[in-house]
Design an enzyme around this catalytic site. Structure first.
Site, PDB file in Angstrom:
ATOM      1  N   ARG A 104      -0.286  19.334   0.378  1.00  0.00           N
ATOM      2  CA  ARG A 104      -0.831  19.528  -1.069  1.00  0.00           C
ATOM      3  C   ARG A 104      -2.179  20.868  -0.471  1.00  0.00           C
ATOM      4  O   ARG A 104      -2.799  20.932   0.769  1.00  0.00           O
ATOM      5  CB  ARG A 104      -2.008  18.362  -1.512  1.00  0.00           C
ATOM      6  CG  ARG A 104      -0.748  17.312  -2.275  1.00  0.00           C
ATOM      7  CD  ARG A 104      -1.392  15.937  -2.638  1.00  0.00           C
ATOM      8  NE  ARG A 104      -1.102  15.228  -1.762  1.00  0.00           N
ATOM      9  CZ  ARG A 104      -1.401  14.083  -1.245  1.00  0.00           C
ATOM     10  NH1 ARG A 104      -2.548  13.552  -2.162  1.00  0.00           N
ATOM     11  NH2 ARG A 104      -1.326  13.309  -0.917  1.00  0.00           N
TER      12      ARG A 104
ATOM     13  N   GLU B   5      -6.972  -1.146   4.554  1.00  0.00           N
ATOM     14  CA  GLU B   5      -7.510  -1.302   3.025  1.00  0.00           C
ATOM     15  C   GLU B   5      -6.314  -2.496   2.759  1.00  0.00           C
ATOM     16  O   GLU B   5      -6.987  -3.073   1.909  1.00  0.00           O
ATOM     17  CB  GLU B   5      -6.263   0.272   2.689  1.00  0.00           C
ATOM     18  CG  GLU B   5      -6.854   1.292   2.966  1.00  0.00           C
ATOM     19  CD  GLU B   5      -5.608   2.935   2.630  1.00  0.00           C
ATOM     20  OE1 GLU B   5      -6.625   3.187   1.422  1.00  0.00           O
ATOM     21  OE2 GLU B   5      -4.909   3.678   3.707  1.00  0.00           O
TER      22      GLU B   5
ATOM     23  N   ASN C 297       0.857  -1.174   0.304  1.00  0.00           N
ATOM     24  CA  ASN C 297       0.002   0.250   0.246  1.00  0.00           C
ATOM     25  C   ASN C 297       1.415   1.160  -0.211  1.00  0.00           C
ATOM     26  O   ASN C 297       1.121   1.507   1.430  1.00  0.00           O
ATOM     27  CB  ASN C 297      -1.229   0.099   1.100  1.00  0.00           C
ATOM     28  CG  ASN C 297      -1.984   1.157   1.462  1.00  0.00           C
ATOM     29  OD1 ASN C 297      -1.367   2.285   0.874  1.00  0.00           O
ATOM     30  ND2 ASN C 297      -2.647   1.141   2.458  1.00  0.00           N
TER      31      ASN C 297
ATOM     32  N   ARG D 136      -2.186  -1.930  -3.810  1.00  0.00           N
ATOM     33  CA  ARG D 136      -3.046  -0.460  -3.771  1.00  0.00           C
ATOM     34  C   ARG D 136      -2.196   0.976  -5.307  1.00  0.00           C
ATOM     35  O   ARG D 136      -0.673   0.549  -4.926  1.00  0.00           O
ATOM     36  CB  ARG D 136      -2.580   0.468  -2.499  1.00  0.00           C
ATOM     37  CG  ARG D 136      -3.350   1.836  -3.223  1.00  0.00           C
ATOM     38  CD  ARG D 136      -3.008   2.865  -1.659  1.00  0.00           C
ATOM     39  NE  ARG D 136      -3.724   3.438  -1.949  1.00  0.00           N
ATOM     40  CZ  ARG D 136      -3.359   5.249  -1.916  1.00  0.00           C
ATOM     41  NH1 ARG D 136      -2.131   4.646  -0.886  1.00  0.00           N
ATOM     42  NH2 ARG D 136      -3.748   6.318  -1.054  1.00  0.00           N
TER      43      ARG D 136
ATOM     44  N   HIS E 123      -8.456   7.411  -2.258  1.00  0.00           N
ATOM     45  CA  HIS E 123      -8.893   6.205  -1.177  1.00  0.00           C
ATOM     46  C   HIS E 123     -10.228   5.770  -0.931  1.00  0.00           C
ATOM     47  O   HIS E 123     -10.706   5.387  -0.089  1.00  0.00           O
ATOM     48  CB  HIS E 123      -9.200   7.340   0.178  1.00  0.00           C
ATOM     49  CG  HIS E 123      -8.046   8.449  -0.022  1.00  0.00           C
ATOM     50  ND1 HIS E 123      -8.102   9.591   0.651  1.00  0.00           N
ATOM     51  CD2 HIS E 123      -6.488   8.442   0.206  1.00  0.00           C
ATOM     52  CE1 HIS E 123      -6.355  10.752   0.826  1.00  0.00           C
ATOM     53  NE2 HIS E 123      -5.736   9.404   0.431  1.00  0.00           N
TER      54      HIS E 123
END
Length: 402
Positions: A242, A385, A11, A92, A181
């Site tokens: 960001r 995840e 991931n 991922r 996500h």
């Protein structure tokens, strides 16, 4: 561990790489770990095996490749019995464009499509591709599966995913909102429904995944109907480095009046903005909380903007959902920052959210549960995840074998 086999999951985040060797049925892990603060002056690597935690120093500036190389060596040299139980490697991948609405077995065409989407996720897809190529070389006999963040959001209606730009830009170039996500939003919405004692088909969830990258999703009956990230992972919430939402006219001003190049603008928006840019101190929420408590104005301001932006999105997603059963906090910040959750819920008092301070303080470091008083619900749900990745990888391998 079950005898049906284990899945290795990779991931790759913008500044981290989580890995696990997992039973896809139970979610039990035999090995898990994380390379954190990658591509910074102080990267770290830690892992757990047989209930024993280990750590290793990484050189300054070490990135995803160093973690992958270490993991491959460990499985091949130190844990060969674990390696022999692997039935697949699940990866991922952040951006799959409109190419992928579900997880897929990786072949050359899939790799080419992921590479084609790399300019839409420049901090993520290249790291994901590195993991894929390294795993293909290290484990050529194992099926490799790509699990896309964007796939979960392919259910968005047109009015949610289209921008108010000339339609030809979508028709000819597929410029639209994709969202990210997806694996995290999918997992926590399913778990939140269980905590609410509702079938997922009847649960309306606002899911806030908060980490170095951050996004919100409106999930209606298990289906994503809106999300904050857009064509790229830049849009939406304030993030570690960001900027999130901003007036696009700023970009024109930077280029025309301040002589910024496209490369400078890209670095500004992706690497020099967000919590780091506002605070002029750090992109790490933990460090900013400590600094804010000591009176650092930039740290306080960065956190306030972060929380305010998130609260506005949560409030907005009451529109497509009509009824919200719970707001769910997840991700490294969402799961562990009592400060951020408190600030967000303070902004949401207009919708009658009332924080239970004791529960908020207790719900950290892997704990889950409700953090609000009776009335509108807010939950903390640790994301997983890796389990989504392992489940999808095992299912595709079973289907391929018939």
């Amino acid at each position: 561990m079950r005898s049906s086999g284990l899945v290795l999951t990779l991931n790759s985040g913008s500044s981290s790489l989580k890995f696990a060797v997992m039973d896809p049925e139970s979610g039990e892990t035999a090995l898990d770990g994380i390379g954190d603060a990658l591509d910074t002056p102080a990267p770290s690597l830690s892992w757990n095996y047989s209930d024993e935690k280990s750590e290793r120093e990484l050189p300054a500036g070490a990135a995803h490749g160093a973690v992958i190389d270490f993991l491959v060596d460990m499985l091949q040299q130190d844990l060969p019995e674990l390696r022999r139980q692997l039935i697949a490697v699940g990866h991922r991948v952040v951006h799959g464009g409109e190419y992928f609405s579900r997880s897929v077995l990786i072949d050359r065409a899939v790799i080419d499509a992921i590479a084609e989407c790399s300019d839409l996720a420049p901090l993520h897809n290249p790291a994901g591709l590195l993991g894929i190529r390294t795993a293909l070389a290290a484990f050529p006999q194992l099926p490799q599966v790509a699990v896309f963040d964007t796939a979960f959001h392919q259910t968005l209606p047109e009015h949610a995913y289209l921008y108010a730009l000339p339609y030809a830009l979508y028709r000819d170039h597929r410029i639209r909102r994709y969202g990210m996500h997806g694996s995290s939003h999918r997992f926590v919405s399913e778990r939140a429904a269980q905590l609410l004692n509702k079938p997922i088909s009847e649960a309306n969830i606002v899911s806030a995944h908060l980490g170095n990258g951050a996004s919100v999703a409106a999930i209606k009956g298990g289906v994503s109907v809106d999300t904050s990230m857009g064509l790229t992972p830049l849009e939406g919430l304030v993030m570690g480095t960001r900027c999130g939402d901003l007036d696009p006219g700023i970009l024109i001003h930077l280029a025309e009046s301040l002589d910024y190049s496209l490369g400078q603008i890209s670095r500004l928006l992706n690497r020099d903005s967000g919590l780091l840019g506002v605070s002029e101190l750090s992109s790490d929420c933990r460090e900013l909380e400590r600094a804010a408590a000591d009176g650092h104005r930039g740290a306080r301001l960065a956190l306030e903007i972060f929380c305010y932006r998130l609260a506005k999105y949560v409030a907005a997603y009451h529109v497509p959902l009509l009824r919200v059963d719970a707001v769910v906090f997840t991700g490294g910040i969402g799961e562990n920052s009592c400060f951020v959750r408190e600030k967000v819920l303070q902004w949401l008092r207009c919708l009658d959210y009332e924080l239970d301070t004791a529960r908020n303080q207790q719900t950290r470091f892997g704990a889950e549960g409700r953090i609000t008083a009776p009335g509108p619900a807010a939950l903390v749900v640790p994301t997983n995840e890796e389990w989504i990745i392992a489940r999808d990888a095992a299912a595709l391998v079973r289907d391929a074998r018939g």
